[in-house]
Scaffold this active site. Structure first.
Site, PDB file in Angstrom:
ATOM      1  N   GLY A 266      10.845  47.132  27.625  1.00 34.29           N
ATOM      2  CA  GLY A 266       9.899  47.823  28.508  1.00 34.29           C
ATOM      3  C   GLY A 266       8.820  46.952  29.107  1.00 34.29           C
ATOM      4  O   GLY A 266       7.754  47.458  29.469  1.00 34.29           O
ATOM      5  N   SER A 267       9.068  45.662  29.286  1.00 37.77           N
ATOM      6  CA  SER A 267       7.990  44.820  29.819  1.00 37.77           C
ATOM      7  C   SER A 267       7.687  45.161  31.277  1.00 37.77           C
ATOM      8  O   SER A 267       6.525  45.115  31.689  1.00 37.77           O
ATOM      9  CB  SER A 267       8.315  43.331  29.638  1.00 37.77           C
ATOM     10  OG  SER A 267       9.229  42.880  30.606  1.00 37.77           O
ATOM     11  N   ASN A 268       8.692  45.507  32.059  1.00 38.25           N
ATOM     12  CA  ASN A 268       8.408  45.944  33.434  1.00 38.25           C
ATOM     13  C   ASN A 268       7.725  47.316  33.440  1.00 38.25           C
ATOM     14  O   ASN A 268       6.872  47.578  34.281  1.00 38.25           O
ATOM     15  CB  ASN A 268       9.685  45.963  34.283  1.00 38.25           C
ATOM     16  CG  ASN A 268       9.963  44.612  34.921  1.00 38.25           C
ATOM     17  OD1 ASN A 268       9.085  44.039  35.575  1.00 38.25           O
ATOM     18  ND2 ASN A 268      11.168  44.098  34.729  1.00 38.25           N
TER      19      ASN A 268
ATOM     20  N   MET B  11      19.644  50.553  31.802  1.00 41.18           N
ATOM     21  CA  MET B  11      20.971  49.927  31.816  1.00 41.18           C
ATOM     22  C   MET B  11      22.088  50.904  32.180  1.00 41.18           C
ATOM     23  O   MET B  11      23.252  50.672  31.850  1.00 41.18           O
ATOM     24  CB  MET B  11      21.256  49.286  30.445  1.00 41.18           C
ATOM     25  CG  MET B  11      20.224  48.236  30.027  1.00 41.18           C
ATOM     26  SD  MET B  11      20.011  46.910  31.257  1.00 41.18           S
ATOM     27  CE  MET B  11      21.590  46.054  31.073  1.00 41.18           C
ATOM     28  N   ARG B  12      21.769  51.982  32.848  1.00 42.55           N
ATOM     29  CA  ARG B  12      22.774  52.985  33.184  1.00 42.55           C
ATOM     30  C   ARG B  12      22.862  53.145  34.690  1.00 42.55           C
ATOM     31  O   ARG B  12      21.870  52.926  35.405  1.00 42.55           O
ATOM     32  CB  ARG B  12      22.401  54.334  32.543  1.00 42.55           C
ATOM     33  CG  ARG B  12      22.027  54.251  31.082  1.00 42.55           C
ATOM     34  CD  ARG B  12      23.142  53.604  30.276  1.00 42.55           C
ATOM     35  NE  ARG B  12      24.328  54.424  30.298  1.00 42.55           N
ATOM     36  CZ  ARG B  12      24.688  55.248  29.318  1.00 42.55           C
ATOM     37  NH1 ARG B  12      23.966  55.320  28.222  1.00 42.55           N
ATOM     38  NH2 ARG B  12      25.774  55.960  29.425  1.00 42.55           N
TER      39      ARG B  12
ATOM     40  N   ASN C 217      14.356  50.224  41.953  1.00 41.70           N
ATOM     41  CA  ASN C 217      14.787  49.377  40.839  1.00 41.70           C
ATOM     42  C   ASN C 217      14.268  47.964  41.062  1.00 41.70           C
ATOM     43  O   ASN C 217      13.982  47.568  42.183  1.00 41.70           O
ATOM     44  CB  ASN C 217      16.322  49.354  40.763  1.00 41.70           C
ATOM     45  CG  ASN C 217      16.840  48.595  39.545  1.00 41.70           C
ATOM     46  OD1 ASN C 217      16.254  48.664  38.457  1.00 41.70           O
ATOM     47  ND2 ASN C 217      17.923  47.868  39.720  1.00 41.70           N
TER      48      ASN C 217
ATOM     49  N   HIS D 133      15.437  43.951  40.207  1.00 38.31           N
ATOM     50  CA  HIS D 133      16.600  43.168  39.796  1.00 38.31           C
ATOM     51  C   HIS D 133      16.222  41.692  39.774  1.00 38.31           C
ATOM     52  O   HIS D 133      15.600  41.203  40.710  1.00 38.31           O
ATOM     53  CB  HIS D 133      17.762  43.416  40.768  1.00 38.31           C
ATOM     54  CG  HIS D 133      19.024  42.706  40.376  1.00 38.31           C
ATOM     55  ND1 HIS D 133      19.854  43.176  39.384  1.00 38.31           N
ATOM     56  CD2 HIS D 133      19.574  41.553  40.803  1.00 38.31           C
ATOM     57  CE1 HIS D 133      20.872  42.333  39.234  1.00 38.31           C
ATOM     58  NE2 HIS D 133      20.720  41.340  40.088  1.00 38.31           N
TER      59      HIS D 133
END
Lengths: 209, 209
Positions: free
Chosen positions: A12-14, A92-93, A109, A111
Site C-alpha cells: 500500500g505504499s501508493n 493485482m486484479r 491506475n 503503472h
C-alpha cells in the site's frame, strides 16, 4: 470534495501517498474507502492509520480477473460509499466491463513503466532485462485492456547504472509516490477532455486534433 | 581515431550534429565518409561543408530493404574508407544480414522515441496519437529487426502541451542532436559490454546479471 475509493492488494505504499495528499486541506478529493482483495494487505493498516474505512473482498484467486460475485461486491461497496472515482494502487486484479461500465473514464491506475512500453506484470523487470536507459511511471485511465488506457501523466526515471531490477523499481517507486497524487489532483481540479485516446488538459495551450 | 561512416537519406541534421562533434580535437572518432541512397539528400551538402567525402548509391526504391547489389556497394565503400563504425542518421533503408554481419555490434542508429515504444516509421506521430506525456529518443545498436537492437543511451522529452506531432518531433529533434554525438563518444571512449541485450558501461558502478 470528490469521493474516492482506493483498491490495493499489497503493502500500500501508493495508497499511503494518496492518503497523505488527500489529507491536505486544498486537495480536491477525499478517500472514503479502501478496498482490498487480500486480508493480509498492508494497505489495510494504512487505512486504519488514516481513519479511512476499509473492506476486504476475497474471491479465492490471488491474481487475474475477479469473479462476477466479487466484482459486484466491490461495486456495491463503492456505491454505498458514494465513490465517484476509483484509484487502483497496486491492485493485482483485472476489472471487468461490469465494473468499468459503472465508472467510465473514472478508474485510474499507476503503472511502473513509461507505457506503452512494458505493460503487465513486473514492468521493472521487463525494462531492466530489455536494457532501457530511461524508464518511468504512468498514471492512466483504466480500460478493458491491461495497462492500455489513456495516459494522464507520465514521469521519466533514469535507469542508467541500475544494477538490478529491484534497484530500478526502487527509483521508479519514489517517483510514483509523487506522480499519483499529482495526477489525481489534476484530473479532479483541472479541465480536461479525451480526444481519441489522448487526454488533453485544456487549461494548457494544448490544442489541436 | 576510430574511422566512421555515416549513412543518411534526408536533410542530414543528425549528420550535422555528428560532424560538428567529430570536428572537436578530443573526439575519439573521425567521419571518413558520408553515404546516401538519395542524390537529393541535404546531407550531401553538409558533407561538402565539413570536407567529408561522400557517395550516393541509388537502387531505384525510396524505402525499405536495399537490393543486394546496393548493399554490396555500400559495404565496399565503407571498407575502402577503412570505416570501423557505421552511424545511421536518418537513413531510410533496412540493412540486411550481409552488411550487419560485416559490422557486428558496430552499426548505430538514432530513433525518435523511447524504444521499445513506437518503433518504425513516424515514431513521433505514433507517440502523439497514443497520447504519451513523455517521449524521447534512443541511440541503439542495429540488429536485423526494425529499431529492436540493444539500447546505448536514451533521453526523455516532455510531450505535455505539444499541439501536434510536428511540435513533438521538433522537441525531440533538438535532443537527438545532443544525444547522438554523446552516445557515439561513449561507445568509442568508454569500456562497455553486452550482457544479453543490455549494454553496460562498465566504468559505471553498473554491474549485475
Amino acid at each position: 470534495l470528490t469521493r474516492i475509493a482506493v483498491f490495493a492488494s499489497g503493502r500500500g505504499s501508493n495508497f499511503r501517498s494518496l492518503a497523505r495528499a488527500a489529507a491536505a486541506d486544498d486537495f480536491p478529493g477525499r478517500i472514503e474507502l479502501l478496498l482490498s482483495d487480500r486480508k493480509d494487505a498492508g494497505a489495510l493498516a494504512i487505512a486504519a492509520e488514516f481513519g479511512i474505512p476499509s473492506a476486504v473482498v476475497e474471491d479465492g484467486k490471488p491474481r487475474g480477473r475477479l469473479s462476477p460475485a466479487s466484482e459486484a461486491s466491490l461495486l456495491a461497496a463503492c456505491r454505498e460509499a458514494g465513490a465517484e472515482w476509483i484509484c487502483l494502487a497496486g491492485f493485482m486484479r483485472i476489472l471487468g466491463a461490469g465494473f468499468l461500465g459503472a465508472y467510465p473514464d473514472r478508474v485510474v491506475n499507476i503503472h511502473p513503466s513509461l507505457l506503452p512500453s512494458f505493460p503487465g506484470l513486473d514492468a521493472q523487470g521487463q525494462a531492466f532485462a530489455h536494457g532501457v536507459k530511461v524508464s518511468g511511471c504512468t498514471v492512466h485511465l483504466v480500460d478493458a485492456g491491461v495497462d492500455t488506457g489513456p495516459i494522464v501523466m507520465q514521469r521519466a526515471v533514469g535507469a542508467e547504472g541500475a544494477r538490478s531490477a529491484d534497484e530500478l523499481a526502487a527509483r521508479i517507486l519514489a517517483v510514483e509516490h509523487e506522480l499519483y497524487p499529482a495526477a489525481l489532483r489534476r484530473l479532479l481540479e483541472e479541465p480536461w477532455e479525451r480526444r481519441g485516446r489522448r487526454i488533453v488538459f485544456t487549461r494548457n495551450t494544448e490544442v489541436g486534433p
